[in-house]
Design a protein around this motif. Sequence first.
Motif, PDB file in Angstrom:
ATOM      1  N   TYR A 189       0.848  -1.193   0.000  1.00 13.85           N
ATOM      2  CA  TYR A 189       0.000   0.000   0.000  1.00 13.85           C
ATOM      3  C   TYR A 189       0.881   1.240   0.000  1.00 13.85           C
ATOM      4  O   TYR A 189       1.669   1.456   0.920  1.00 13.85           O
ATOM      5  CB  TYR A 189      -0.910  -0.031   1.237  1.00 13.85           C
ATOM      6  N   VAL A 190       0.757   2.068  -1.019  1.00 17.27           N
ATOM      7  CA  VAL A 190       1.579   3.268  -1.173  1.00 17.27           C
ATOM      8  C   VAL A 190       0.696   4.505  -1.059  1.00 17.27           C
ATOM      9  O   VAL A 190      -0.354   4.589  -1.704  1.00 17.27           O
ATOM     10  CB  VAL A 190       2.299   3.272  -2.537  1.00 17.27           C
ATOM     11  N   HIS A 191       1.117   5.457  -0.236  1.00 16.18           N
ATOM     12  CA  HIS A 191       0.380   6.707  -0.088  1.00 16.18           C
ATOM     13  C   HIS A 191       0.928   7.717  -1.095  1.00 16.18           C
ATOM     14  O   HIS A 191       2.076   8.157  -0.979  1.00 16.18           O
ATOM     15  CB  HIS A 191       0.530   7.262   1.333  1.00 16.18           C
ATOM     16  N   THR A 192       0.117   8.073  -2.066  1.00 18.83           N
ATOM     17  CA  THR A 192       0.545   9.031  -3.081  1.00 18.83           C
ATOM     18  C   THR A 192       0.023  10.417  -2.742  1.00 18.83           C
ATOM     19  O   THR A 192      -0.962  10.557  -2.017  1.00 18.83           O
ATOM     20  CB  THR A 192       0.045   8.600  -4.461  1.00 18.83           C
ATOM     21  N   GLY A 312      -3.378   8.785  -8.594  1.00 18.52           N
ATOM     22  CA  GLY A 312      -2.077   8.517  -7.993  1.00 18.52           C
ATOM     23  C   GLY A 312      -1.203   7.646  -8.874  1.00 18.52           C
ATOM     24  O   GLY A 312      -0.128   7.204  -8.458  1.00 18.52           O
ATOM     25  N   VAL A 316       2.562   6.047  -8.110  1.00 15.00           N
ATOM     26  CA  VAL A 316       2.615   4.659  -7.658  1.00 15.00           C
ATOM     27  C   VAL A 316       3.347   3.773  -8.657  1.00 15.00           C
ATOM     28  O   VAL A 316       3.915   2.739  -8.286  1.00 15.00           O
ATOM     29  CB  VAL A 316       1.184   4.130  -7.388  1.00 15.00           C
ATOM     30  N   TYR A 327      -0.324  -0.746  -4.688  1.00 18.15           N
ATOM     31  CA  TYR A 327      -1.629  -0.136  -4.954  1.00 18.15           C
ATOM     32  C   TYR A 327      -1.752   1.137  -4.137  1.00 18.15           C
ATOM     33  O   TYR A 327      -1.129   1.285  -3.086  1.00 18.15           O
ATOM     34  CB  TYR A 327      -2.786  -1.089  -4.628  1.00 18.15           C
ATOM     35  N   THR A 328      -2.533   2.057  -4.655  1.00 23.87           N
ATOM     36  CA  THR A 328      -2.866   3.264  -3.923  1.00 23.87           C
ATOM     37  C   THR A 328      -4.377   3.341  -3.803  1.00 23.87           C
ATOM     38  O   THR A 328      -5.104   2.907  -4.695  1.00 23.87           O
ATOM     39  CB  THR A 328      -2.321   4.524  -4.619  1.00 23.87           C
TER      40      THR A 328
END
Length: 518
Positions: A189-192, A312, A316, A327-328
């Motif tokens: 999990y990526v925070h954009t 995002g 990402v 995923y974002t």
Amino acid sequence: MAETDQALPPSDQLAAMNLTDTVEKHAFSDRVLIRSIVGRPDGGAGLAGQRVRAGGWVKTGREQGKGTFAFLELNDGSCPANLQVIVDAGLAVLSKLVATGTCVVVDGILKVPPEGTRQKIELRVEKVVSVGEVDPAKYPIPKTKLTLEFLRDHLHLRARTNTIAAIARIRNALAFATHSFFQEHNFLYVHTPILTTSDCEGAGEMFQVTTLISESEKLEKELIKNPPPSEVDIEAARQVVSERGEAVKQLKAAKASKSEITASVAELNKAKENLSKLEERSKLKSGIPKKDGKIDYTQDFFARQAFLTVSGQLQVETYACAVSNVYTFGPTFRAEHSHTSRHLAEFWMVEPEIAFADLQDDMNCAEAYVKYMCNWLLDKCLDDMQFMAKSYDKGCIDRLRMVASIPFVRISYTEAVELLEEAVKGGKKFENEVKWGIDLASEHERYLTEVKFQKPVIVYNYPKGIKAFYMRLNDDLKTVAAMDVLVPKVGELIGGSQREERYEVIRERYNFGGGVAS
């Protein structure tokens, strides 16, 4: 058995029932969630005899027995069902309890009601702990059915309605399920960024973020309160600087003491500083700062134009090229003037990216995700979905079960257009013309899913002219490896593609055109 138990004193009832079930308290409160009582398969009957504390808001209330007791339908938002609560007049002023919207916390004993009643369990109150009264004449959310438009004017109370509460629980479940699906399949999990200078959707659809307007308004107020210096003021300050400078020269020529010269230089510097401030302040003008006739964004917070993100994806993707599967999941914003349910100014979007994968892998992931979400709703939110089926869409549960259980149809874009053309020849009328090269409209998508196949459909290999330049060009040089997941009653639900990995191909498509950014 129920009638005999109710005739016994509470302590005797507890002993007689030899309970094995226990009701679980909320982790951070001394009350129990109503869902943990009425949400059981037995409707809570197995908890009879247990003492609990319950809190919530009165959905409906009525005094009975000539004012000797009252029935309350209590709901705490944990589920759509209410807990029936019975309060004797000796415990509280009943008129203060029965109004819709009243907030109450009560202690009592759970009992099985008489046979023939709808409830499987009810709470006989032993103590009214607290009451948050409402004025029935002013409380704006009555127990009657309300329109969604009406609720827009009462945002602070709309979550107390069945519809908004159910939607909140459903969205909560779907958000949790989204993370569960991708975490179970080894995605990161990526925070954009939400604030960005990138536009990956095409110009004209973004909300701009700027401090220029607020700063301009502040400056305008300041200039009204403290007007900028006039040319006369500035000239007077220049004269003072000249005089102070001359004084320093005279002291040095007269070989005055060091302390005298230092004091005079200090006065000169002070005069220069005052002049500089006046000259700087004289340049201040109200309005948005401009340079060469254009807005001067170098004066803005980020020293350049910035926007609320529309996607995002760009950010990402860089992580996908380092940690493989990512995923974002966050808010995105579109400045499109539309009042349809398919275009929102703000919405949350899920954007997965998979390294070392092709279009088939992309389609497999999308189909698995949709099925996972449907199954999650059926398992975790069936009561809320039953409410939705009863109130808004009779077939929603059947569609969820259908989507969750059957393979999706997969057809190429060319095959989809041929099917639509056949439908037109057979007498079907579409508002939008059907021909190869068009971007399928919602009516086309719904025909494929609701009429032709009556199930979800994945359409793939779209014309390159209606898709982004970064989607992989197929060997026919006419289509790209893109796909859309179409579902009944909605149309497009998911869009995705295999990215172009051949540098020369993507450079040529970018430089000479080969699709639109999306």
